[in-house]
Design a protein around this motif. Structure first.
Motif, short mmCIF file in Angstrom:
data_model
loop_
_atom_site.label_atom_id
_atom_site.label_comp_id
_atom_site.label_asym_id
_atom_site.label_seq_id
_atom_site.Cartn_x
_atom_site.Cartn_y
_atom_site.Cartn_z
N ALA A 167 -54.90 -85.90 13.18
CA ALA A 167 -54.82 -87.33 13.37
C ALA A 167 -56.38 -87.95 12.69
O ALA A 167 -56.43 -88.73 12.10
N ASP A 231 -54.86 -96.92 17.44
CA ASP A 231 -53.65 -97.42 17.67
C ASP A 231 -52.47 -96.18 17.22
O ASP A 231 -51.61 -95.79 17.89
N ASP A 232 -52.82 -95.62 16.08
CA ASP A 232 -51.79 -94.55 15.64
C ASP A 232 -52.14 -93.35 16.39
O ASP A 232 -51.10 -92.57 16.77
N GLY A 236 -49.21 -91.37 18.59
CA GLY A 236 -48.96 -90.11 18.47
C GLY A 236 -48.98 -89.20 19.59
O GLY A 236 -48.25 -88.20 19.66
#
Length: 255
Positions: A167, A231-232, A236
């Protein structure tokens, strides 16, 4: 008879004593070399932490550094273990493994975001230093109430830590791409969707075409925080934790 004496690279990684020195204390040691390398990487990324630059900063010759580190590759391992620092200090959870593992992952993400160069280091092997072992220990501790055997716990820690690393790498690359265009995330997404809507053939890629023509990228609400990467990551991470929960339930049911 098996010789279990730690090899030199582990002696340096764990800062084990190597015997009493005679005469004046050495002005240069592993700790100073590694600390300097980490500081340089924090300022300018990995390109700023080459052996010549470390030596220049310390006022020594590059060859003198090899008295304290075995190789350039070993230096990267030493830097990684030192830079990751200690894990979050939390007690073993009594019941809620998910909150504990989430806190562990968020803390690891924070370290990576503060030191982007960590994700760019090669993975030379399993955790072997006090820093990385400390993080593994904390992750395993978070999973105590999960009812998993030790092998499954190690697997979960590997999956979650791998997600954090990937990420961060993805976030860095997307941020670099946006900087190159001069557009913010919303503008980048709209531009991307409009281009893909023109190019993607609905007969060849029906579901992708439906996505690009759905208006999702045009009408997407403002992100809940100023940091799209956060946010992502949060989304996830919950997906990953859902998978861990499903695995725990499956193993618990004997499935």
């Amino acid at each position: 008879m098996v010789d279990d004496t730690p090899p030199n690279e582990l002696v340096r990684l764990w800062r084990l004593p190597v015997g009493q020195r005679l005469g004046r204390p050495a002005g240069l040691d592993v700790e100073l070399v590694v600390r300097t390398a980490v500081q340089l990487a924090d300022r300018a990324g990995l390109p700023g932490a080459t052996l010549p630059k470390i030596a220049e900063n310390l006022g020594v010759t590059p060859m003198s550094l090899y008295r304290h580190i075995g190789s350039k590759e070993e230096l990267l391992v030493l830097m990684s273990d030192a830079a990751i620092g200690p894990p979050p200090a939390f007690p073993a959870p009594v019941q809620d493994w998910r909150s504990a593992l989430r806190a562990w992952a968020v803390s690891l993400w924070s370290v990576h975001r503060q030191r982007p160069w960590l994700t760019q280091l090669p993975i030379a092997g399993p955790p072997s230093g006090p820093g990385t072992i400390g993080w593994m220990d904390a992750g395993l501790r978070a999973l105590r109430p999960a009812g998993l055997d030790i092998g499954a716990k190690v697997g979960v820690v590997m999956v979650v830590s791998g997600y954090v690393r990937q990420a961060d790498l993805l976030a860095q690359q997307l941020e670099q791409g946006r900087r190159a265009t001069g557009l913010d995330e919303s503008e980048t997404n709209r531009h991307y969707a409009r281009q893909m809507a023109r190019l993607v053939d609905p007969e060849r890629f029906p579901d992708a075409a439906a996505l690009f023509n759905s208006g999702l990228f045009e009408s997407a609400p403002p992100p809940p925080t100023p940091d799209p990467a956060q946010d992502d990551f949060d989304f996830g991470l919950e997906v990953v934790l859902d998978g861990v929960a499903a695995t725990i339930a499956r193993i618990g049911s004997g499935g």
